[in-house]
Design an enzyme around this catalytic site. Structure first.
Site, PDB file in Angstrom:
ATOM      1  CD  GLN A  22      -3.213  -6.867   3.849  1.00  0.00           C
ATOM      2  OE1 GLN A  22      -3.228  -7.730   4.709  1.00  0.00           O
ATOM      3  NE2 GLN A  22      -2.368  -5.854   3.883  1.00  0.00           N
ATOM      4  CG  HIS A  42     -16.224  -1.450  -4.461  1.00  0.00           C
ATOM      5  ND1 HIS A  42     -16.628  -2.770  -4.543  1.00  0.00           N
ATOM      6  CD2 HIS A  42     -14.954  -1.419  -4.950  1.00  0.00           C
ATOM      7  CE1 HIS A  42     -15.652  -3.493  -5.061  1.00  0.00           C
ATOM      8  NE2 HIS A  42     -14.634  -2.687  -5.315  1.00  0.00           N
ATOM      9  CG  ASP A  55     -11.938  -3.709  -6.949  1.00  0.00           C
ATOM     10  OD1 ASP A  55     -12.211  -3.975  -5.765  1.00  0.00           O
ATOM     11  OD2 ASP A  55     -12.585  -2.885  -7.628  1.00  0.00           O
ATOM     12  NE  ARG A  80      -0.967 -15.423   9.871  1.00  0.00           N
ATOM     13  CZ  ARG A  80      -1.185 -14.258  10.457  1.00  0.00           C
ATOM     14  NH1 ARG A  80      -0.185 -13.418  10.679  1.00  0.00           N
ATOM     15  NH2 ARG A  80      -2.402 -13.910  10.805  1.00  0.00           N
ATOM     16  CG  HIS A 125      -5.684 -11.067   7.630  1.00  0.00           C
ATOM     17  ND1 HIS A 125      -4.432 -11.549   7.936  1.00  0.00           N
ATOM     18  CD2 HIS A 125      -5.576  -9.709   7.649  1.00  0.00           C
ATOM     19  CE1 HIS A 125      -3.603 -10.535   8.126  1.00  0.00           C
ATOM     20  NE2 HIS A 125      -4.269  -9.404   7.946  1.00  0.00           N
ATOM     21  CG  ASN A 169      -4.173 -11.056  11.513  1.00  0.00           C
ATOM     22  OD1 ASN A 169      -3.104 -11.534  11.887  1.00  0.00           O
ATOM     23  ND2 ASN A 169      -4.266  -9.811  11.047  1.00  0.00           N
ATOM     24  CD  GLU A 170      -2.687  -7.295  13.092  1.00  0.00           C
ATOM     25  OE1 GLU A 170      -1.488  -7.403  12.877  1.00  0.00           O
ATOM     26  OE2 GLU A 170      -3.396  -6.346  12.660  1.00  0.00           O
ATOM     27  CG  ASN A 312       0.391 -10.509  13.990  1.00  0.00           C
ATOM     28  OD1 ASN A 312       0.831 -11.651  13.955  1.00  0.00           O
ATOM     29  ND2 ASN A 312      -0.675 -10.155  13.294  1.00  0.00           N
ATOM     30  CE1 TYR A 314       4.225  -5.342  10.696  1.00  0.00           C
ATOM     31  CE2 TYR A 314       2.531  -6.204  12.152  1.00  0.00           C
ATOM     32  CZ  TYR A 314       3.192  -6.221  10.939  1.00  0.00           C
ATOM     33  OH  TYR A 314       2.826  -7.130   9.969  1.00  0.00           O
ATOM     34  CD  GLU A 383       0.619  -9.876  10.314  1.00  0.00           C
ATOM     35  OE1 GLU A 383       0.857  -8.635  10.339  1.00  0.00           O
ATOM     36  OE2 GLU A 383      -0.502 -10.350  10.085  1.00  0.00           O
TER      37      GLU A 383
END
Length: 487
Positions: A22, A42, A55, A80, A125, A169-170, A312, A314, A383
């Site tokens: 990211q 891509h 990219d 992190r 991740h 992660n997740e 995490n 949200y 998170e």
């Protein structure tokens, strides 16, 4: 929820988070291998509404010192970040290790420590090397050994300085459920009957394999701690006994699937989930459950493989039975088996990402639930964030941080052991299928400028004040014009 939190001081650590794909960019630099996200975007740029990709992103592979300056400016206790599997092992296998990749994270860790910031490292991740995906990815049981090889490289090179590790992660929400139930997320495969559940077991086994490796070879030398990061949303029900039963099953499905095997006394899948999956599978004509079973040896191997609970959080949902002709919601893996769907709870505040409405009280309820079901386990909030817009004066994000921390502090008053809070994210990132439209960053990034300028938002200044005072109550001077009344 429990009474006021205004007089309560935070005694533990504050951090912020990012992930390699990211923010790093440099997708094919210094021998880095192709990841499943590289290949998907891509090959299918139309998957992202703004046709963007990772990219370049915030160019943090080259501007990593800038990120550390931001972390130091906030006075973070820890940062992190994730390592990129294909940057370190371009094909995913141990016969091809990138010296440049190893050096990048080595320098990054050293610089963090130089600024007094603890590195918290996430091993995976979502950026799987394409070679491994071509061999089945997380549905191939051999990935358990492949992941152990990757973990061994990380422990050997960074274990003397990294004391907190997140293996994966997740896994419940994204890696297995979203990816295979919807098919629009990398690796772009839709197979709802078997793939999510095979993935579930393999991810747990891979995590446990890495944990046992560290326990066996590195614990005595480095005394670090490991866990995985579960993205679990809170589930409530409407007022009826039938809905309460469905609520409990929903919580076992979304929370228990990745908590019960590790944190319970007996290990293995939650019993209610096992019974449901067997009953539904037999009714569908299968001769056994589509949820792969654990042997007694596997149960013991996975049980206890976490030194804290990585959470995490949200959002939250209300669960209810589906109406005639209605389909279940992907957010709840096995929604067709549960014959259930999810809807927004009262008071949910919509954000720039439809699936992530803001429901701060769900975080406090979740923390208490984990304590009540798995004992007094240490909880590291790995998170929590707010998806907003490009605004610098991001009052909504400030309100979100305060509201969520209020509920955390109220839970701490009820003797829940919360050892840290991590805001997602330190700076604006490529937000997967949402591209660069929503922003989570405490610092904005100008993605249109070649130098990717960073600029602090109001939320960065607010978060810095919380960290400095270790409290939600503090006095500030101009130009930081914000009052408790505004919040």
């Amino acid at each position: 929820m429990f009474g006021g939190a205004e007089d309560f001081w935070w005694e533990n650590k504050f951090g912020a988070a990012t992930a390699a794909y990211q923010i790093e960019g440099a997708w094919n630099v210094d021998g880095k291998g192709e990841s499943i996200w590289d290949r998907m975007i891509h090959s299918h740029p139309e998957m992202i509404p703004d046709r963007s990709n990772g990219d370049v992103a915030s160019n943090s592979y080259n501007l990593w010192r800038e990120n550390i300056k931001l972390a130091a400016e906030l006075r973070l206790d820890y940062y992190r970040f994730s390592t990129s599997w294909p940057r370190i092992m371009p094909t995913g296998f141990s016969n091809n290790i990138s010296g440049a990749g190893l050096k990048h994270y080595n320098d990054f860790i050293d610089e963090l420590l130089l600024h007094g910031i603890e590195p918290v490292v996430t091993m995976y991740h979502w950026n799987l090397p394409v070679k491994l995906q071509d061999l089945g990815g997380w549905t191939n049981p051999l990935i358990v050994d492949w992941f152990e090889s990757y973990a061994e490289i990380l422990f050997r090179n960074y274990g003397n300085r990294v004391k907190t590790w997140i293996t994966i992660n997740e896994p419940p929400i994204v890696i297995c459920d979203y990816n295979y139930n919807i098919g629009t997320c990398s690796p772009g495969i839709e197979e709802q009957e078997y793939a999510p559940y095979i993935c579930n077991k393999n991810v747990l086994m891979a995590h446990a394999k890495a944990y046992r490796l560290y326990q066996r070879e590195y614990r005595d030398k480095y005394n670090g701690k490991l866990s995985l990061a579960n993205n679990v949303f809170w589930i409530d029900s409407k007022e009826s006994p039938r809905d309460d039963e469905l609520r409990d099953l929903g919580r076992e499905n979304i929370i228990g699937r990745y908590s019960h095997p590790i944190f319970s006394q007996e290990g293995g899948w939650p019993k209610s989930l096992e019974k449901l999956m067997l009953r539904v599978s037999l009714k569908q004509g299968y001769t056994e459950s589509r949820l792969p079973s654990f042997t007694e040896q596997e149960k013991e191997f996975i049980k206890g493989t976490a030194d804290f609970y990585g959470l995490n959080y949200y959002t939250s949902r209300i669960i209810r039975p589906v109406l005639p002709g209605e389909r279940g919601y992907w957010f709840l893996n096995g929604s067709s088996e549960l014959n259930a769907t999810l809807e927004l709870p009262p008071g949910a505040r919509l954000t720039t990402i439809d699936m992530l409405p803001m429901v701060p009280e769900g975080l406090g309820k979740m923390i208490l639930y984990l304590k009540n079901n798995y004992g007094n386990v240490d909880i590291l909030i790995t998170e929590n964030g707010y998806p907003g817009r490009q605004h610098i004066n991001d009052i909504e994000r400030v309100q979100s941080i305060r509201a969520h921390l209020e509920h955390v502090l109220l839970a701490i008053k009820h003797n829940v052991s919360v050892i840290g809070y991590t805001y997602w994210s330190l700076l604006d990132t490529f937000e997967w299928l949402a591209g660069y439209e929503p922003t989570f960053g405490l610092y904005s990034v100008d993605f249109h400028h070649p130098k990717r300028w960073r600029k602090p938002r109001l939320s960065a200044k607010y978060y810095a004040c919380i960290i400095n005072h270790k409290s939600l109550i503090f006095s500030v001077k101009k130009p930081f014009l914000i009052t408790l009344k505004q919040l």
